[in-house]
Design a protein around this motif. Structure first.
Motif, PDB file in Angstrom:
ATOM      1  N   PRO A   1     -13.293 -64.389   3.147  1.00 56.12           N
ATOM      2  CA  PRO A   1     -12.053 -63.928   2.504  1.00 56.12           C
ATOM      3  C   PRO A   1     -11.905 -64.425   1.071  1.00 56.12           C
ATOM      4  O   PRO A   1     -11.241 -63.789   0.261  1.00 56.12           O
ATOM      5  N   LEU A   2     -12.499 -65.569   0.737  1.00 57.81           N
ATOM      6  CA  LEU A   2     -12.393 -66.085  -0.627  1.00 57.81           C
ATOM      7  C   LEU A   2     -13.024 -65.146  -1.641  1.00 57.81           C
ATOM      8  O   LEU A   2     -12.601 -65.088  -2.793  1.00 57.81           O
ATOM      9  N   VAL A   3     -14.041 -64.386  -1.215  1.00 56.52           N
ATOM     10  CA  VAL A   3     -14.667 -63.430  -2.128  1.00 56.52           C
ATOM     11  C   VAL A   3     -13.671 -62.353  -2.532  1.00 56.52           C
ATOM     12  O   VAL A   3     -13.540 -61.989  -3.713  1.00 56.52           O
ATOM     13  N   PHE A   4     -12.907 -61.829  -1.570  1.00 55.79           N
ATOM     14  CA  PHE A   4     -11.908 -60.815  -1.862  1.00 55.79           C
ATOM     15  C   PHE A   4     -10.794 -61.383  -2.740  1.00 55.79           C
ATOM     16  O   PHE A   4     -10.270 -60.707  -3.624  1.00 55.79           O
ATOM     17  N   VAL A   5     -10.415 -62.641  -2.493  1.00 57.61           N
ATOM     18  CA  VAL A   5      -9.390 -63.276  -3.320  1.00 57.61           C
ATOM     19  C   VAL A   5      -9.871 -63.406  -4.765  1.00 57.61           C
ATOM     20  O   VAL A   5      -9.126 -63.154  -5.714  1.00 57.61           O
ATOM     21  N   ALA A   6     -11.146 -63.786  -4.941  1.00 59.95           N
ATOM     22  CA  ALA A   6     -11.685 -63.934  -6.289  1.00 59.95           C
ATOM     23  C   ALA A   6     -11.729 -62.596  -7.017  1.00 59.95           C
ATOM     24  O   ALA A   6     -11.363 -62.496  -8.192  1.00 59.95           O
ATOM     25  N   VAL A   7     -12.179 -61.536  -6.322  1.00 57.72           N
ATOM     26  CA  VAL A   7     -12.222 -60.209  -6.944  1.00 57.72           C
ATOM     27  C   VAL A   7     -10.823 -59.738  -7.316  1.00 57.72           C
ATOM     28  O   VAL A   7     -10.583 -59.202  -8.402  1.00 57.72           O
ATOM     29  N   GLY A   8      -9.857 -59.938  -6.420  1.00 58.98           N
ATOM     30  CA  GLY A   8      -8.481 -59.557  -6.722  1.00 58.98           C
ATOM     31  C   GLY A   8      -7.915 -60.327  -7.903  1.00 58.98           C
ATOM     32  O   GLY A   8      -7.196 -59.771  -8.742  1.00 58.98           O
ATOM     33  N   GLY A   9      -8.241 -61.612  -7.989  1.00 59.44           N
ATOM     34  CA  GLY A   9      -7.775 -62.409  -9.129  1.00 59.44           C
ATOM     35  C   GLY A   9      -8.354 -61.932 -10.445  1.00 59.44           C
ATOM     36  O   GLY A   9      -7.653 -61.873 -11.464  1.00 59.44           O
ATOM     37  N   LEU A  10      -9.639 -61.583 -10.456  1.00 62.79           N
ATOM     38  CA  LEU A  10     -10.258 -61.070 -11.677  1.00 62.79           C
ATOM     39  C   LEU A  10      -9.639 -59.740 -12.096  1.00 62.79           C
ATOM     40  O   LEU A  10      -9.407 -59.496 -13.284  1.00 62.79           O
ATOM     41  N   CYS A  11      -9.358 -58.865 -11.126  1.00 65.14           N
ATOM     42  CA  CYS A  11      -8.717 -57.581 -11.448  1.00 65.14           C
ATOM     43  C   CYS A  11      -7.320 -57.797 -12.015  1.00 65.14           C
ATOM     44  O   CYS A  11      -6.919 -57.135 -12.984  1.00 65.14           O
ATOM     45  N   ALA A  12      -6.564 -58.717 -11.422  1.00 68.78           N
ATOM     46  CA  ALA A  12      -5.220 -58.996 -11.928  1.00 68.78           C
ATOM     47  C   ALA A  12      -5.272 -59.573 -13.343  1.00 68.78           C
ATOM     48  O   ALA A  12      -4.474 -59.213 -14.214  1.00 68.78           O
ATOM     49  N   ARG A  13      -6.221 -60.455 -13.597  1.00 62.87           N
ATOM     50  CA  ARG A  13      -6.346 -61.044 -14.929  1.00 62.87           C
ATOM     51  C   ARG A  13      -6.715 -59.987 -15.957  1.00 62.87           C
ATOM     52  O   ARG A  13      -6.182 -59.968 -17.070  1.00 62.87           O
ATOM     53  N   SER A  14      -7.624 -59.090 -15.592  1.00 67.71           N
ATOM     54  CA  SER A  14      -7.995 -58.009 -16.499  1.00 67.71           C
ATOM     55  C   SER A  14      -6.815 -57.089 -16.781  1.00 67.71           C
ATOM     56  O   SER A  14      -6.606 -56.645 -17.914  1.00 67.71           O
ATOM     57  N   GLY A  15      -6.012 -56.798 -15.749  1.00 64.43           N
ATOM     58  CA  GLY A  15      -4.840 -55.949 -15.961  1.00 64.43           C
ATOM     59  C   GLY A  15      -3.824 -56.587 -16.889  1.00 64.43           C
ATOM     60  O   GLY A  15      -3.239 -55.919 -17.753  1.00 64.43           O
ATOM     61  N   VAL A  16      -3.588 -57.897 -16.743  1.00 63.83           N
ATOM     62  CA  VAL A  16      -2.643 -58.587 -17.619  1.00 63.83           C
ATOM     63  C   VAL A  16      -3.123 -58.554 -19.063  1.00 63.83           C
ATOM     64  O   VAL A  16      -2.352 -58.317 -19.996  1.00 63.83           O
ATOM     65  N   ARG A  17      -4.421 -58.777 -19.282  1.00 66.70           N
ATOM     66  CA  ARG A  17      -4.959 -58.732 -20.637  1.00 66.70           C
ATOM     67  C   ARG A  17      -4.819 -57.341 -21.243  1.00 66.70           C
ATOM     68  O   ARG A  17      -4.498 -57.197 -22.435  1.00 66.70           O
ATOM     69  N   LYS A  18      -5.041 -56.314 -20.436  1.00 70.15           N
ATOM     70  CA  LYS A  18      -4.939 -54.951 -20.949  1.00 70.15           C
ATOM     71  C   LYS A  18      -3.510 -54.624 -21.343  1.00 70.15           C
ATOM     72  O   LYS A  18      -3.263 -53.999 -22.374  1.00 70.15           O
ATOM     73  N   VAL A  19      -2.538 -55.059 -20.529  1.00 71.93           N
ATOM     74  CA  VAL A  19      -1.134 -54.813 -20.860  1.00 71.93           C
ATOM     75  C   VAL A  19      -0.746 -55.543 -22.136  1.00 71.93           C
ATOM     76  O   VAL A  19      -0.073 -54.990 -23.017  1.00 71.93           O
ATOM     77  N   ARG A  20      -1.166 -56.789 -22.284  1.00 73.05           N
ATOM     78  CA  ARG A  20      -0.839 -57.540 -23.494  1.00 73.05           C
ATOM     79  C   ARG A  20      -1.475 -56.919 -24.724  1.00 73.05           C
ATOM     80  O   ARG A  20      -0.868 -56.864 -25.795  1.00 73.05           O
TER      81      ARG A  20
END
Length: 253
Positions: A1-20
């Protein structure tokens, strides 16, 4: 499950950067005033750095990077599916096979096999002959002309047909609800060469008269106009040698 958490975290970080980044671009565009007035206001003039008179064009995709990306996706997908596949095999070997789980996992297994086949395809494509291509003159402009020269390194004798063409593509990115979509349209296709002669395949040249009434290269936050040179060498019983080269076409003088 940690793999899915890591992928989700990277996607969220990329989305925040794109919005900013989008918010920063919008703020600068609202607070700035144009420096040009009259008919020159808003004109887009693309610039390109030319190393020399015969600077080689670089391919848009590297076979090695493409193989790496497909391999990572195939290993990740099949690694996750293998957990459920093991449970299915274990159940059938124990005499109480899970029918519903077996039917449910079949599409995922099929997609995993397709990814493995794609990985093998990309691996074979790494050993294809490589095309080295230059443009003379290197500065492309609407209404002008240029001459493309190419030469293949490696087993170019395996290519039995070579097709060289230029494509003009338009891309528009927009939001539809919570989804971000990109529409693509090819507005110009021009075939420069279609030959089966071994001498012309190994090394040759083709002239391109750039249409004066077309749209020049353009790139903004949500819209792009791209000019691409497509080189495809057909190889029997093997992945074709395909390369795309991005061209920068400037406006009319």
């Amino acid at each position: 499950p940690l793999v899915f958490v890591a992928v989700g975290g990277l996607c969220a970080r990329s989305g925040v950067r794109k919005v900013r980044r989008s918010a920063g671009v919008a703020g600068r565009s609202q607070g700035s005033t144009p420096r040009l007035a009259g008919p020159l206001a808003g004109r887009f003039v693309p610039t390109s750095r030319v190393v020399g008179p015969r600077a080689p064009l670089s391919s848009r995709e590297s076979p090695g990077l493409k193989l790496l990306g497909v391999s990572i996706l195939a290993l990740f997908w099949n690694g996750v599916v293998s957990v459920f596949a093991y449970q299915v095999v274990k159940g059938w070997s124990g005499g109480h096979g899970p029918v519903c789980l077996s039917l449910f996992i079949l599409p995922f297994l099929a997609f995993g096999v397709a990814l493995l086949a794609g990985m093998v395809y990309c691996l074979l494509a790494v050993f294809n002959p490589r095309c080295e291509l230059t443009a003379e003159p290197p500065d492309l402009r609407l209404g002008g002309a240029t001459e493309f020269r190419w030469s293949f390194t490696g087993r170019a004798d395996r290519i039995h047909r070579l097709v060289v063409r230029v494509e003009g593509r338009e891309e528009a990115t927009y939001r539809q609800g919570t989804d971000t979509r990109t529409d693509k349209n090819v507005f110009h296709v021009e075939k420069l060469l279609d030959t089966s002669r071994p001498l012309d395949i190994r090394a040759g040249k083709a002239r391109w008269q750039i249409p004066a009434g077309a749209m020049h290269s353009f790139e903004a936050a949500h819209n792009k106009v791209l000019w691409v040179l497509c080189v495809r060498g057909y190889i029997a019983g093997w992945p074709d040698a395909k390369d795309e080269y991005l061209l920068t076409v400037a406006p009319l003088p």
